[in-house]
Design a protein around this motif. Sequence first.
Motif, PDB file in Angstrom:
ATOM      1  N   LYS A 189      -2.451   9.669   2.390  1.00 28.20           N
ATOM      2  CA  LYS A 189      -1.947  11.046   2.459  1.00 28.20           C
ATOM      3  C   LYS A 189      -3.148  11.968   2.689  1.00 28.20           C
ATOM      4  CE  LYS A 189       0.967  14.196  -0.331  1.00 28.20           C
ATOM      5  NZ  LYS A 189       2.297  14.021   0.264  1.00 28.20           N
ATOM      6  N   PRO A 190      -3.072  12.920   3.607  1.00 29.02           N
ATOM      7  CA  PRO A 190      -4.210  13.809   3.843  1.00 29.02           C
ATOM      8  C   PRO A 190      -4.638  14.522   2.544  1.00 29.02           C
ATOM      9  CG  PRO A 190      -2.565  14.089   5.570  1.00 29.02           C
ATOM     10  CD  PRO A 190      -1.954  13.194   4.529  1.00 29.02           C
ATOM     11  N   LEU A 191      -5.932  14.523   2.302  1.00 27.01           N
ATOM     12  CA  LEU A 191      -6.461  15.124   1.066  1.00 27.01           C
ATOM     13  C   LEU A 191      -5.956  16.544   0.848  1.00 27.01           C
ATOM     14  CD1 LEU A 191     -10.206  14.046   0.918  1.00 27.01           C
ATOM     15  CD2 LEU A 191      -8.665  14.138  -1.039  1.00 27.01           C
ATOM     16  N   ILE A 192      -5.824  17.271   1.918  1.00 28.41           N
ATOM     17  CA  ILE A 192      -5.426  18.676   1.851  1.00 28.41           C
ATOM     18  C   ILE A 192      -4.061  18.849   1.181  1.00 28.41           C
ATOM     19  CG2 ILE A 192      -4.199  18.928   4.060  1.00 28.41           C
ATOM     20  CD1 ILE A 192      -7.021  21.190   3.047  1.00 28.41           C
ATOM     21  N   GLU A 193      -3.238  17.774   1.196  1.00 30.91           N
ATOM     22  CA  GLU A 193      -1.869  17.857   0.670  1.00 30.91           C
ATOM     23  C   GLU A 193      -1.751  17.374  -0.772  1.00 30.91           C
ATOM     24  OE1 GLU A 193       0.639  15.651   3.342  1.00 30.91           O
ATOM     25  OE2 GLU A 193      -0.052  16.747   5.114  1.00 30.91           O
ATOM     26  N   TRP A 194      -2.825  16.856  -1.334  1.00 31.42           N
ATOM     27  CA  TRP A 194      -2.717  16.261  -2.670  1.00 31.42           C
ATOM     28  C   TRP A 194      -2.332  17.283  -3.739  1.00 31.42           C
ATOM     29  CZ3 TRP A 194      -7.172  12.250  -3.818  1.00 31.42           C
ATOM     30  CH2 TRP A 194      -7.158  11.253  -2.837  1.00 31.42           C
ATOM     31  N   GLY A 195      -2.973  18.434  -3.712  1.00 30.55           N
ATOM     32  CA  GLY A 195      -2.713  19.446  -4.746  1.00 30.55           C
ATOM     33  C   GLY A 195      -1.284  19.955  -4.699  1.00 30.55           C
ATOM     34  N   SER A 196      -0.807  20.268  -3.497  1.00 27.76           N
ATOM     35  CA  SER A 196       0.578  20.744  -3.375  1.00 27.76           C
ATOM     36  C   SER A 196       1.548  19.628  -3.740  1.00 27.76           C
ATOM     37  CB  SER A 196       0.857  21.267  -1.960  1.00 27.76           C
ATOM     38  OG  SER A 196       0.621  20.265  -0.991  1.00 27.76           O
ATOM     39  N   GLY A 197       1.174  18.378  -3.437  1.00 28.01           N
ATOM     40  CA  GLY A 197       2.005  17.235  -3.826  1.00 28.01           C
ATOM     41  C   GLY A 197       2.115  17.110  -5.333  1.00 28.01           C
ATOM     42  N   LEU A 198       1.008  17.348  -6.021  1.00 31.51           N
ATOM     43  CA  LEU A 198       1.030  17.333  -7.489  1.00 31.51           C
ATOM     44  C   LEU A 198       1.974  18.406  -8.023  1.00 31.51           C
ATOM     45  CD1 LEU A 198      -0.040  16.527 -10.325  1.00 31.51           C
ATOM     46  CD2 LEU A 198      -1.973  18.078  -9.913  1.00 31.51           C
ATOM     47  N   LEU A 199       1.866  19.613  -7.493  1.00 29.00           N
ATOM     48  CA  LEU A 199       2.737  20.703  -7.965  1.00 29.00           C
ATOM     49  C   LEU A 199       4.209  20.390  -7.715  1.00 29.00           C
ATOM     50  CD1 LEU A 199       0.892  24.040  -7.029  1.00 29.00           C
ATOM     51  CD2 LEU A 199       0.966  22.863  -9.229  1.00 29.00           C
ATOM     52  N   GLU A 200       4.501  19.751  -6.586  1.00 27.17           N
ATOM     53  CA  GLU A 200       5.896  19.373  -6.291  1.00 27.17           C
ATOM     54  C   GLU A 200       6.404  18.283  -7.241  1.00 27.17           C
ATOM     55  OE1 GLU A 200       5.858  18.144  -2.215  1.00 27.17           O
ATOM     56  OE2 GLU A 200       5.305  20.159  -1.513  1.00 27.17           O
ATOM     57  N   THR A 201       5.483  17.480  -7.760  1.00 29.29           N
ATOM     58  CA  THR A 201       5.858  16.373  -8.643  1.00 29.29           C
ATOM     59  C   THR A 201       6.102  16.831 -10.082  1.00 29.29           C
ATOM     60  OG1 THR A 201       4.545  14.883  -7.264  1.00 29.29           O
ATOM     61  CG2 THR A 201       5.119  14.077  -9.460  1.00 29.29           C
ATOM     62  N   LEU A 202       5.416  17.892 -10.508  1.00 29.99           N
ATOM     63  CA  LEU A 202       5.480  18.296 -11.918  1.00 29.99           C
ATOM     64  C   LEU A 202       6.893  18.586 -12.431  1.00 29.99           C
ATOM     65  CD1 LEU A 202       2.231  20.465 -12.173  1.00 29.99           C
ATOM     66  CD2 LEU A 202       2.605  18.146 -13.055  1.00 29.99           C
ATOM     67  N   PRO A 203       7.793  19.235 -11.665  1.00 27.86           N
ATOM     68  CA  PRO A 203       9.165  19.409 -12.171  1.00 27.86           C
ATOM     69  C   PRO A 203       9.878  18.076 -12.423  1.00 27.86           C
ATOM     70  CG  PRO A 203       8.751  20.891 -10.324  1.00 27.86           C
ATOM     71  CD  PRO A 203       7.586  19.960 -10.400  1.00 27.86           C
ATOM     72  N   LYS A 204       9.574  17.061 -11.610  1.00 25.71           N
ATOM     73  CA  LYS A 204      10.175  15.741 -11.829  1.00 25.71           C
ATOM     74  C   LYS A 204       9.649  15.123 -13.130  1.00 25.71           C
ATOM     75  CE  LYS A 204      10.675  14.851  -6.899  1.00 25.71           C
ATOM     76  NZ  LYS A 204       9.803  14.780  -5.748  1.00 25.71           N
ATOM     77  N   VAL A 205       8.380  15.407 -13.434  1.00 24.19           N
ATOM     78  CA  VAL A 205       7.792  14.890 -14.675  1.00 24.19           C
ATOM     79  C   VAL A 205       8.469  15.556 -15.870  1.00 24.19           C
ATOM     80  CG1 VAL A 205       5.657  14.486 -15.947  1.00 24.19           C
ATOM     81  CG2 VAL A 205       5.595  14.599 -13.456  1.00 24.19           C
ATOM     82  N   LEU A 206       8.694  16.845 -15.774  1.00 27.32           N
ATOM     83  CA  LEU A 206       9.366  17.556 -16.868  1.00 27.32           C
ATOM     84  C   LEU A 206      10.788  17.030 -17.062  1.00 27.32           C
ATOM     85  CD1 LEU A 206       9.326  19.720 -19.040  1.00 27.32           C
ATOM     86  CD2 LEU A 206       9.939  21.414 -17.295  1.00 27.32           C
ATOM     87  N   GLU A 207      11.463  16.749 -15.962  1.00 26.81           N
ATOM     88  CA  GLU A 207      12.812  16.135 -16.049  1.00 26.81           C
ATOM     89  C   GLU A 207      12.749  14.832 -16.843  1.00 26.81           C
ATOM     90  OE1 GLU A 207      14.818  15.366 -12.304  1.00 26.81           O
ATOM     91  OE2 GLU A 207      14.381  17.425 -11.649  1.00 26.81           O
ATOM     92  N   TYR A 208      11.744  14.016 -16.538  1.00 32.65           N
ATOM     93  CA  TYR A 208      11.599  12.737 -17.238  1.00 32.65           C
ATOM     94  C   TYR A 208      11.361  12.964 -18.731  1.00 32.65           C
ATOM     95  CZ  TYR A 208       9.574   8.503 -19.114  1.00 32.65           C
ATOM     96  OH  TYR A 208       9.313   7.424 -19.930  1.00 32.65           O
ATOM     97  N   VAL A 209      10.483  13.892 -19.057  1.00 38.51           N
ATOM     98  CA  VAL A 209      10.166  14.176 -20.466  1.00 38.51           C
ATOM     99  C   VAL A 209      11.423  14.619 -21.216  1.00 38.51           C
ATOM    100  CG1 VAL A 209       8.891  15.761 -21.975  1.00 38.51           C
ATOM    101  CG2 VAL A 209       7.723  14.654 -20.070  1.00 38.51           C
ATOM    102  N   LYS A 210      12.224  15.472 -20.576  1.00 42.00           N
ATOM    103  CA  LYS A 210      13.472  15.928 -21.207  1.00 42.00           C
ATOM    104  C   LYS A 210      14.468  14.782 -21.356  1.00 42.00           C
ATOM    105  CE  LYS A 210      13.308  20.773 -19.672  1.00 42.00           C
ATOM    106  NZ  LYS A 210      13.862  21.746 -18.703  1.00 42.00           N
ATOM    107  N   GLU A 211      14.528  13.936 -20.344  1.00 43.10           N
ATOM    108  CA  GLU A 211      15.456  12.809 -20.340  1.00 43.10           C
ATOM    109  C   GLU A 211      15.147  11.824 -21.483  1.00 43.10           C
ATOM    110  OE1 GLU A 211      15.585   9.179 -17.342  1.00 43.10           O
ATOM    111  OE2 GLU A 211      15.882  11.077 -16.282  1.00 43.10           O
ATOM    112  N   VAL A 212      13.856  11.573 -21.702  1.00 41.03           N
ATOM    113  CA  VAL A 212      13.457  10.653 -22.766  1.00 41.03           C
ATOM    114  C   VAL A 212      13.740  11.271 -24.135  1.00 41.03           C
ATOM    115  CG1 VAL A 212      11.468   9.479 -23.818  1.00 41.03           C
ATOM    116  CG2 VAL A 212      11.746   9.490 -21.347  1.00 41.03           C
ATOM    117  N   GLY A 213      13.605  12.607 -24.223  1.00 46.64           N
ATOM    118  CA  GLY A 213      14.012  13.307 -25.432  1.00 46.64           C
ATOM    119  C   GLY A 213      13.030  13.237 -26.595  1.00 46.64           C
ATOM    120  N   VAL A 214      11.760  13.025 -26.313  1.00 49.76           N
ATOM    121  CA  VAL A 214      10.745  12.966 -27.371  1.00 49.76           C
ATOM    122  C   VAL A 214       9.886  14.233 -27.315  1.00 49.76           C
ATOM    123  CG1 VAL A 214       8.724  11.711 -28.229  1.00 49.76           C
ATOM    124  CG2 VAL A 214      10.681  10.440 -27.331  1.00 49.76           C
ATOM    125  N   ASP A 215       9.832  14.964 -28.438  1.00 51.07           N
ATOM    126  CA  ASP A 215       9.001  16.186 -28.528  1.00 51.07           C
ATOM    127  C   ASP A 215       9.300  17.176 -27.395  1.00 51.07           C
ATOM    128  OD1 ASP A 215       7.630  14.970 -30.713  1.00 51.07           O
ATOM    129  OD2 ASP A 215       6.297  13.942 -29.317  1.00 51.07           O
TER     130      ASP A 215
END
Length: 356
Positions: A189-215
């Motif tokens: 993946k072009p380096l230039i896109e890594w940061g924006s890719g991370l930001l796009e991924t973070l809502p999915k991570v929060l979904e996972y955290v909520k789904e697991v239901g811990v803290d």
Amino acid sequence: MKPSVANYQAAMLLSAAGDALGYRNQLWEYCESGPQIHKELAELGGLKNIQVMLPDWPVSDDTVLHLGTAEALATGKEKEDLYQELAVRYVEAMKDMEGRKPGPTSILGTSQLRPGEPDGYRIPFNPKAVGCGAAMRSMCIGLRYPRPEQLKELIKVGVESGRMTHNHPTGFLGSLASALFVAYSVQRKPLIEWGSGLLETLPKVLEYVKEVGVDVEENVSAWPYFTEKWTWYLQERGILDGKGAPRFPSDYGPEERDKIYKTFSLDGWAGRSGHDAPMIAYDALLSAGESWEELCSRSMFHGGDSDSTGVIAGCCWGVMYGLSGVPEGNYNQLEYRERAEAAAVKLYELAWGQVQ
């Protein structure tokens, strides 16, 4: 494009090399001046003359714990079995910390793990667990789950392994970022896109955290900082949308980098936190190109947590460029070289099938 096993081995080796170089047996990790480190480097004859080997250039806690992650993943275990295995390996790794300076949060977190018990890999939420101890040991998760369609698995393992010691979003999202960046390296993946890719991924991570239901409540409350700081950084570089060329200061030598890296940080110690260890590594990768020497200058030889930024940058760079242009002395007698290479082969086989 399918990567080669050689690139996987380079990732593990140069990660450990980046750690050992940035650490310099405690001397450089705790040096607050990049210019001073560069002066001492010149007195040693420069990077080409450094033979990274014991006793002068041990790996730090970063590589010992990264090997723990890699060797747990290399068992091929999944889900709960993998989390238990990770907990076992982290507890075991803490017995190999003489002279390696593990962080207090990693020491506390591993002391709270209870491998073998139900949910024994979970520890209490810790409002102070914002350090880089999870980010510095999770790169190999991206080697195990490198494909875009494996993102869900990468998120799960990145989060769960991270919060075994750093149960706070600023801490465990660093783990996710390091793993994701290595997966991006494998994907080319072009380096230039890594940061924006991370930001796009973070809502999915929060979904996972909520789904697991811990803290969940504590996580949601502490969540915004990581996203806000990364958004700020990408705006500073002019690449929030993942397009164009990154914008760097006109003067960006060792002295200027020390000042600017501090602005990335939470508490003035550059690279010490979960958000800015991968951030400095990314900044170095963006500006170093294919030059190992330049990568080391920017990610390993700065006034801050230089082994933790170096361990992440070295792993990504190794995936992309292999060992080309790296002085052999920087890696051929590394402490734990055989373990690193063996783990790389196992991870490659699990991700891509048998080595040809």
